[in-house]
Design a protein around this motif. Sequence first.
Motif, PDB file in Angstrom:
ATOM      1  N   LEU A 195       0.846  -1.190   0.000  1.00  0.00           N
ATOM      2  CA  LEU A 195       0.000   0.000   0.000  1.00  0.00           C
ATOM      3  C   LEU A 195       0.882   1.241   0.000  1.00  0.00           C
ATOM      4  CD1 LEU A 195      -2.912   1.228   0.338  1.00  0.00           C
ATOM      5  CD2 LEU A 195      -2.518   1.095   2.820  1.00  0.00           C
ATOM      6  N   TYR A 196       0.603   2.166  -0.917  1.00  0.00           N
ATOM      7  CA  TYR A 196       1.351   3.417  -1.002  1.00  0.00           C
ATOM      8  C   TYR A 196       0.469   4.596  -0.613  1.00  0.00           C
ATOM      9  CZ  TYR A 196       4.778   0.859  -3.854  1.00  0.00           C
ATOM     10  OH  TYR A 196       5.719  -0.042  -4.313  1.00  0.00           O
ATOM     11  N   VAL A 197       1.088   5.569   0.067  1.00  0.00           N
ATOM     12  CA  VAL A 197       0.433   6.826   0.432  1.00  0.00           C
ATOM     13  C   VAL A 197       1.469   7.926   0.242  1.00  0.00           C
ATOM     14  CG1 VAL A 197      -0.505   8.166   2.354  1.00  0.00           C
ATOM     15  CG2 VAL A 197      -1.229   5.799   2.030  1.00  0.00           C
ATOM     16  N   THR A 198       1.014   9.131  -0.084  1.00  0.00           N
ATOM     17  CA  THR A 198       1.977  10.210  -0.297  1.00  0.00           C
ATOM     18  C   THR A 198       1.655  11.446   0.527  1.00  0.00           C
ATOM     19  OG1 THR A 198       0.809  11.245  -2.150  1.00  0.00           O
ATOM     20  CG2 THR A 198       2.306   9.435  -2.674  1.00  0.00           C
ATOM     21  N   SER A 199       2.718  12.072   1.003  1.00  0.00           N
ATOM     22  CA  SER A 199       2.687  13.439   1.537  1.00  0.00           C
ATOM     23  C   SER A 199       3.559  14.232   0.560  1.00  0.00           C
ATOM     24  CB  SER A 199       3.230  13.461   2.965  1.00  0.00           C
ATOM     25  OG  SER A 199       4.531  12.866   3.029  1.00  0.00           O
ATOM     26  N   GLN A 200       4.624  14.861   1.049  1.00  0.00           N
ATOM     27  CA  GLN A 200       5.665  15.311   0.118  1.00  0.00           C
ATOM     28  C   GLN A 200       6.635  14.167  -0.162  1.00  0.00           C
ATOM     29  OE1 GLN A 200       5.488  15.970   3.323  1.00  0.00           O
ATOM     30  NE2 GLN A 200       7.333  16.937   4.178  1.00  0.00           N
ATOM     31  N   HIS A 201       6.455  13.080   0.609  1.00  0.00           N
ATOM     32  CA  HIS A 201       7.229  11.853   0.449  1.00  0.00           C
ATOM     33  C   HIS A 201       6.308  10.737  -0.025  1.00  0.00           C
ATOM     34  CE1 HIS A 201       9.197  14.044   3.954  1.00  0.00           C
ATOM     35  NE2 HIS A 201      10.164  14.021   3.034  1.00  0.00           N
ATOM     36  N   VAL A 202       6.917   9.650  -0.465  1.00  0.00           N
ATOM     37  CA  VAL A 202       6.167   8.435  -0.772  1.00  0.00           C
ATOM     38  C   VAL A 202       6.373   7.452   0.372  1.00  0.00           C
ATOM     39  CG1 VAL A 202       5.865   6.517  -2.387  1.00  0.00           C
ATOM     40  CG2 VAL A 202       6.468   8.789  -3.255  1.00  0.00           C
ATOM     41  N   TRP A 203       5.267   6.907   0.873  1.00  0.00           N
ATOM     42  CA  TRP A 203       5.302   5.968   1.994  1.00  0.00           C
ATOM     43  C   TRP A 203       4.757   4.621   1.538  1.00  0.00           C
ATOM     44  CZ3 TRP A 203       7.062   7.442   6.896  1.00  0.00           C
ATOM     45  CH2 TRP A 203       7.285   8.812   7.068  1.00  0.00           C
ATOM     46  N   ARG A 204       5.309   3.568   2.146  1.00  0.00           N
ATOM     47  CA  ARG A 204       4.905   2.219   1.774  1.00  0.00           C
ATOM     48  C   ARG A 204       4.637   1.399   3.033  1.00  0.00           C
ATOM     49  NH1 ARG A 204       9.170  -0.436  -1.859  1.00  0.00           N
ATOM     50  NH2 ARG A 204      10.379  -0.410   0.084  1.00  0.00           N
TER      51      ARG A 204
ATOM     52  N   TRP B 231       4.809   2.140   8.575  1.00  0.00           N
ATOM     53  CA  TRP B 231       5.059   2.770   7.282  1.00  0.00           C
ATOM     54  C   TRP B 231       6.545   3.014   7.087  1.00  0.00           C
ATOM     55  CZ3 TRP B 231       1.184   3.321   3.811  1.00  0.00           C
ATOM     56  CH2 TRP B 231      -0.125   3.225   4.299  1.00  0.00           C
ATOM     57  N   GLU B 232       6.993   2.820   5.855  1.00  0.00           N
ATOM     58  CA  GLU B 232       8.391   3.067   5.494  1.00  0.00           C
ATOM     59  C   GLU B 232       8.436   4.205   4.469  1.00  0.00           C
ATOM     60  OE1 GLU B 232      12.089   0.817   3.157  1.00  0.00           O
ATOM     61  OE2 GLU B 232      10.084  -0.102   3.250  1.00  0.00           O
ATOM     62  N   ARG B 233       9.213   5.218   4.740  1.00  0.00           N
ATOM     63  CA  ARG B 233       9.382   6.303   3.776  1.00  0.00           C
ATOM     64  C   ARG B 233      10.381   5.862   2.721  1.00  0.00           C
ATOM     65  NH1 ARG B 233      11.776  12.094   5.445  1.00  0.00           N
ATOM     66  NH2 ARG B 233      13.679  11.206   4.512  1.00  0.00           N
ATOM     67  N   ILE B 234       9.987   5.922   1.447  1.00  0.00           N
ATOM     68  CA  ILE B 234      10.844   5.392   0.385  1.00  0.00           C
ATOM     69  C   ILE B 234      11.268   6.473  -0.611  1.00  0.00           C
ATOM     70  CG2 ILE B 234       9.874   3.077   0.577  1.00  0.00           C
ATOM     71  CD1 ILE B 234       8.309   3.674  -2.049  1.00  0.00           C
ATOM     72  N   SER B 235      11.132   7.737  -0.227  1.00  0.00           N
ATOM     73  CA  SER B 235      11.569   8.793  -1.143  1.00  0.00           C
ATOM     74  C   SER B 235      11.987  10.018  -0.356  1.00  0.00           C
ATOM     75  CB  SER B 235      10.427   9.180  -2.098  1.00  0.00           C
ATOM     76  OG  SER B 235       9.527  10.080  -1.472  1.00  0.00           O
ATOM     77  N   PRO B 236      12.794  10.887  -0.971  1.00  0.00           N
ATOM     78  CA  PRO B 236      13.012  12.212  -0.412  1.00  0.00           C
ATOM     79  C   PRO B 236      11.802  13.089  -0.729  1.00  0.00           C
ATOM     80  CG  PRO B 236      14.160  12.017  -2.492  1.00  0.00           C
ATOM     81  CD  PRO B 236      13.550  10.669  -2.213  1.00  0.00           C
ATOM     82  N   ASP B 237      11.863  14.360  -0.386  1.00  0.00           N
ATOM     83  CA  ASP B 237      10.833  15.310  -0.771  1.00  0.00           C
ATOM     84  C   ASP B 237      10.821  15.403  -2.297  1.00  0.00           C
ATOM     85  OD1 ASP B 237       9.273  17.572  -1.347  1.00  0.00           O
ATOM     86  OD2 ASP B 237       9.793  18.523   0.551  1.00  0.00           O
ATOM     87  N   LEU B 238       9.706  15.042  -2.913  1.00  0.00           N
ATOM     88  CA  LEU B 238       9.600  15.006  -4.368  1.00  0.00           C
ATOM     89  C   LEU B 238       8.854  16.215  -4.927  1.00  0.00           C
ATOM     90  CD1 LEU B 238       8.759  11.207  -4.936  1.00  0.00           C
ATOM     91  CD2 LEU B 238      10.999  12.347  -4.976  1.00  0.00           C
ATOM     92  N   THR B 239       8.849  17.320  -4.162  1.00  0.00           N
ATOM     93  CA  THR B 239       8.150  18.514  -4.613  1.00  0.00           C
ATOM     94  C   THR B 239       9.139  19.660  -4.836  1.00  0.00           C
ATOM     95  OG1 THR B 239       7.752  19.495  -2.435  1.00  0.00           O
ATOM     96  CG2 THR B 239       6.222  17.776  -3.163  1.00  0.00           C
ATOM     97  N   ARG B 240       8.640  20.742  -5.379  1.00  0.00           N
ATOM     98  CA  ARG B 240       9.447  21.937  -5.565  1.00  0.00           C
ATOM     99  C   ARG B 240       9.682  22.627  -4.217  1.00  0.00           C
ATOM    100  NH1 ARG B 240       9.887  24.598 -10.415  1.00  0.00           N
ATOM    101  NH2 ARG B 240       8.083  23.412 -11.161  1.00  0.00           N
ATOM    102  N   HIS B 241       8.724  22.506  -3.301  1.00  0.00           N
ATOM    103  CA  HIS B 241       8.700  23.097  -1.958  1.00  0.00           C
ATOM    104  C   HIS B 241       9.322  24.499  -1.899  1.00  0.00           C
ATOM    105  CE1 HIS B 241      12.249  20.329  -1.955  1.00  0.00           C
ATOM    106  NE2 HIS B 241      12.858  21.304  -1.281  1.00  0.00           N
ATOM    107  N   ASP B 242       8.844  25.340  -2.793  1.00  0.00           N
ATOM    108  CA  ASP B 242       9.250  26.747  -2.790  1.00  0.00           C
ATOM    109  C   ASP B 242       8.718  27.396  -1.523  1.00  0.00           C
ATOM    110  OD1 ASP B 242       9.344  29.545  -3.166  1.00  0.00           O
ATOM    111  OD2 ASP B 242       9.249  29.329  -5.343  1.00  0.00           O
TER     112      ASP B 242
END
Length: 649
Positions: free
Chosen positions: A122-131, A139-150
């Motif tokens: 199961l995947y869920v997202t914030s600014q990160h991708v969680w599995r 939950w395991e975070r499997i990504s860095p921040d994948l946004t522009r986050h200006d």
Amino acid sequence: TWTDQDFPTAQFYNVVTTTHVPYHVCGAQQDNSTACVPSTGGALYDVGGGESGYIAPDPEDTDVFYAGSYGGLLTRINRRTGERRNINVWPDNPMGHSASDMTERFQWTFPIVIAPTNPNVLYVTSQHVWRSTNEGQSWERISPDLTRHDPSTIGPSGGPITLDQTGVETYATVFTLAPSPVDGNVIWAGSDDGVVHVTRDGGKNWQKVTPDGLPDFTRISLIDASPHAAGTAYLAGNRYQRGDPAPYVYKTSDYGKSWSKITAGIPGDDFPRTIREDKVRKGLLFLGTEQGIFVSFNDGGQWQSLRGDLPVTPVHGIAVKDNDLVIGTHGRSFYILDNISVLRQANAAMTNEPLVLFDPADAVRSVSRSVMIDYYLKAPADKVTIDILDPAGKVIRTYSGPQPPQAAAPDRPAEMEEGEAAPRQAPAARVTATAGMNRFMWDMRYPNAVDFPGMIMWAASTRGPAAPPGRYQVRVAAGGVTKTQDFQIKRNAAVPNVTDADLQAQFALAMQINERVSEANRAVIRIREIKTQINERIGKASDADLKTAGQALIDKLTDVEGEIYQHRLRSGQDPLNYPIRLNNKLAALQGTVEGGDYRPTAQALAVFKELSGRLDKELARLEAVVKTDVAEFNRRLSAAGLEPVKGTI
């Protein structure tokens, strides 16, 4: 006065389908709750989450649903057990806080996706991708921040008097996530502030692959990972919140190394919300926009409207389920385009053919409403004939059209006006012969039993038996051209412990019953014809004894008729006063035998034997009356110089 509202107005943020048979359609409804409904119609039911979130039905357990809402709410419910629990990825309530203050930024409609290659992921997202691989227990975070986050975009929202920070304003989030159905290690992610990433190793490494030329801060509304190639994906983006209504639609075939803009045919002010590739025909694309839905037959090279009679409405979700196209709209609820097999087969060359018969989609007993037979005519035809052939190649139904305007509706089984457990009847089958596309719907039934005018039944009809599983054929002829295609009627695999042999046994009994109903009704027709002739003769007779004999014969025939059919019925409620007779009992038994996909019960066989035996006795009585009483009456008619009564019709 109040204006009637007879149209749906639900605002759904997306649409998903379940693995029920028939499947259910689900979405989160603005200012309401999540809602699911059977695709064939029925009551809505809640599956957790809230008004704004994604829904992820468990593909292996139709009672389990994951659903979300703003603030990062994430629930798992089991409708069978009544269990409900919150499994928020980061259960820190963000209400009133700016996005910059949040540890995890969850969008109003944050993605919740079960991996198509592994139902336990199961995947869920914030600014990160969680599995999660344990139903949200961890939950395991499997990504860095994948946004522009200006920083300029994640400060306080609202003002100057009050802030407006309910969660819908949370920005710099992963707005769409698309695990590949082809390769479980490939996952696409797009942010609401205009950044696209892909991983090819299950989240260990992510590459930024934002299309060149895509304006900054384009909302990546949806990415669809192709079901045909791991490196292919489609992107629907919009910038209406920045005053730009233009459509931004892209395709990549090399894991995002290069992108092609595919917007030809889309109006310049109709921005997209969602995109989906067909699971069967590669390059058949569907695009949901703010004003409707489009289709492309050439991988986005050219789009054309698929709206038809769909109201002008934002299409926020598209799902391809089996042979259907399902959409969730933000203002007009759910819609289903039944059977898109024609779209899967259509090509430009077909328009040069005088007659094209499309390969019908297979049907499932007790699930499919009908077998949809689609054919294309280059020019209008004077007559179109459609034959349905059984697995042995024998014609079992023939239909033709078009019907004259004054013609009565053909081939509609007789049924009661009112009554309990009445079988629902499909509209009468009609064959059209217009230039362009035509559709005929076969109800998957053999010919109806014989009926007669004015017949009233209780909880029964004369409809023909349901076709058993097997491979059938359809043959269409028009303008001297004949085309044939085959199709299957399949057993519903979701019904346990039932075999094709069981359904063959059901069909065999239903055919026997249906023929007995025909025999009963033919006997009633025969009796009434004889009585009509008798009345005509005694109306011409001057001999009082002959008139008396004729009336006695009519009474004798009516006595037989009254055992076969309750002739005193005048309305659908009359059976409450006048008990139903053999033809009705037999027809009702057929409905019971076909009340589900199963082998006939021992009791159904016993009742058929009893009713059939009783009918044989009445038919024998009728033959005896014709052979003796009618024959004697005819001798008296001859002596009076009157034409004899015909005992057969």
